[in-house]
Design a protein around this motif. Structure first.
Motif, mmCIF file in Angstrom:
data_model
loop_
_atom_site.group_PDB
_atom_site.id
_atom_site.type_symbol
_atom_site.label_atom_id
_atom_site.label_comp_id
_atom_site.label_asym_id
_atom_site.label_seq_id
_atom_site.Cartn_x
_atom_site.Cartn_y
_atom_site.Cartn_z
ATOM 1 N N UNK A 1 0.828 -1.204 0.000
ATOM 2 C CA UNK A 1 0.000 0.000 0.000
ATOM 3 C C UNK A 1 0.862 1.254 0.000
ATOM 4 N N UNK A 2 2.169 1.099 0.052
ATOM 5 C CA UNK A 2 3.073 2.244 0.019
ATOM 6 C C UNK A 2 3.085 2.873 -1.366
ATOM 7 N N UNK A 3 3.358 4.165 -1.392
ATOM 8 C CA UNK A 3 3.504 4.882 -2.645
ATOM 9 C C UNK A 3 4.987 5.134 -2.852
ATOM 10 N N UNK A 4 5.462 4.856 -4.040
ATOM 11 C CA UNK A 4 6.870 5.077 -4.327
ATOM 12 C C UNK A 4 7.061 6.479 -4.877
ATOM 13 N N UNK A 5 8.064 7.171 -4.373
ATOM 14 C CA UNK A 5 8.475 8.461 -4.896
ATOM 15 C C UNK A 5 9.871 8.289 -5.461
ATOM 16 N N UNK A 6 10.195 9.068 -6.480
ATOM 17 C CA UNK A 6 11.511 8.963 -7.097
ATOM 18 C C UNK A 6 11.995 10.337 -7.530
ATOM 19 N N UNK A 7 13.311 10.468 -7.605
ATOM 20 C CA UNK A 7 13.934 11.715 -8.042
ATOM 21 C C UNK A 7 15.272 11.371 -8.672
ATOM 22 N N UNK A 8 15.526 11.891 -9.861
ATOM 23 C CA UNK A 8 16.832 11.715 -10.481
ATOM 24 C C UNK A 8 17.806 12.680 -9.805
ATOM 25 N N UNK A 9 18.902 12.183 -9.308
ATOM 26 C CA UNK A 9 19.887 13.016 -8.612
ATOM 27 C C UNK A 9 20.823 13.738 -9.575
ATOM 28 N N UNK A 10 20.798 13.341 -10.840
ATOM 29 C CA UNK A 10 21.653 14.032 -11.825
ATOM 30 C C UNK A 10 20.897 15.120 -12.585
ATOM 31 N N UNK A 11 19.673 15.445 -12.138
ATOM 32 C CA UNK A 11 18.919 16.536 -12.731
ATOM 33 C C UNK A 11 18.050 16.160 -13.915
ATOM 34 N N UNK A 12 18.044 14.903 -14.311
ATOM 35 C CA UNK A 12 17.211 14.491 -15.441
ATOM 36 C C UNK A 12 15.740 14.686 -15.122
ATOM 37 N N UNK A 13 14.954 14.843 -16.167
ATOM 38 C CA UNK A 13 13.503 14.910 -16.027
ATOM 39 C C UNK A 13 12.984 13.500 -15.742
ATOM 40 N N UNK A 14 11.865 13.421 -15.060
ATOM 41 C CA UNK A 14 11.239 12.129 -14.758
ATOM 42 C C UNK A 14 10.939 11.372 -16.056
ATOM 43 N N UNK A 15 11.108 10.055 -15.991
ATOM 44 C CA UNK A 15 10.899 9.208 -17.176
ATOM 45 C C UNK A 15 9.738 8.247 -16.978
ATOM 46 N N UNK A 16 8.965 8.410 -15.964
ATOM 47 C CA UNK A 16 7.869 7.471 -15.693
ATOM 48 C C UNK A 16 6.554 8.074 -15.955
#
Length: 151
Positions: free
Chosen positions: A136-151
């Motif tokens: 039931x958890x929600x996953x959060x993500x962030x590119x650390x190299x500054x890329x735009x999200x790909x999902x």
């Protein structure tokens, strides 16, 4: 209750330098790679430290299964679970997953998590057959190299 089918005899080992090209080819054949993740870089990162590894399964001399496994000390993660498409449905996926679970148990890790793309119903059904439950958890993500999200 019926008896479980015998598990295929795979020879499980850590990836070697010689295996990298074959592993990447298997991942590509199984549709696991994405343009924004270089699989060779992912393999190198997993091999850098003691908290992660790439397991390979061989049937005879043929590399037919993989699992990348790692942990943060509490939660284990598995990625790049792949079985040669011509050999799927024969228990090899279960066998490589058992090896990943054993690797984590030996490290003293109590919990295993994994990510499955929502559109991959086949993979979701496979992991449910192994006893995994949707979180039931929600996953959060962030590119650390500054890329735009790909999902």
């Amino acid at each position: 209750m019926t008896a479980a089918a015998p598990s295929p005899a795979l020879s499980i080992a850590l990836i070697t330098d010689h295996d990298v090209a074959d592993v990447v080819a298997l991942w590509q054949e199984c549709g696991l790679t994405r343009p924004w993740n270089d699989p060779t870089t992912d393999i190198a990162l997993a091999r850098r430290g003691p908290n992660s590894a790439v397991l390979v399964g061989r049937d005879g001399g043929a590399l037919v299964a993989t699992a990348m496994v790692g942990h943060d000390g509490h939660r284990g993660w598995v990625y790049y679970v792949a079985v040669d498409p011509g050999r799927q449905g024969k228990g090899l996926g279960r066998t490589i997953m058992m090896a990943a679970e054993d690797w984590l148990r030996e490290a003293g890790v109590p919990k295993l998590q994994l990510l499955v793309r929502r559109e991959n119903a086949k993979a979701g059904a496979f992991y449910q057959s192994l006893g995994f439950e949707e979180s039931t958890s929600v996953m959060f993500a962030k590119w650390l190299d500054g890329r735009e999200a790909t999902w």
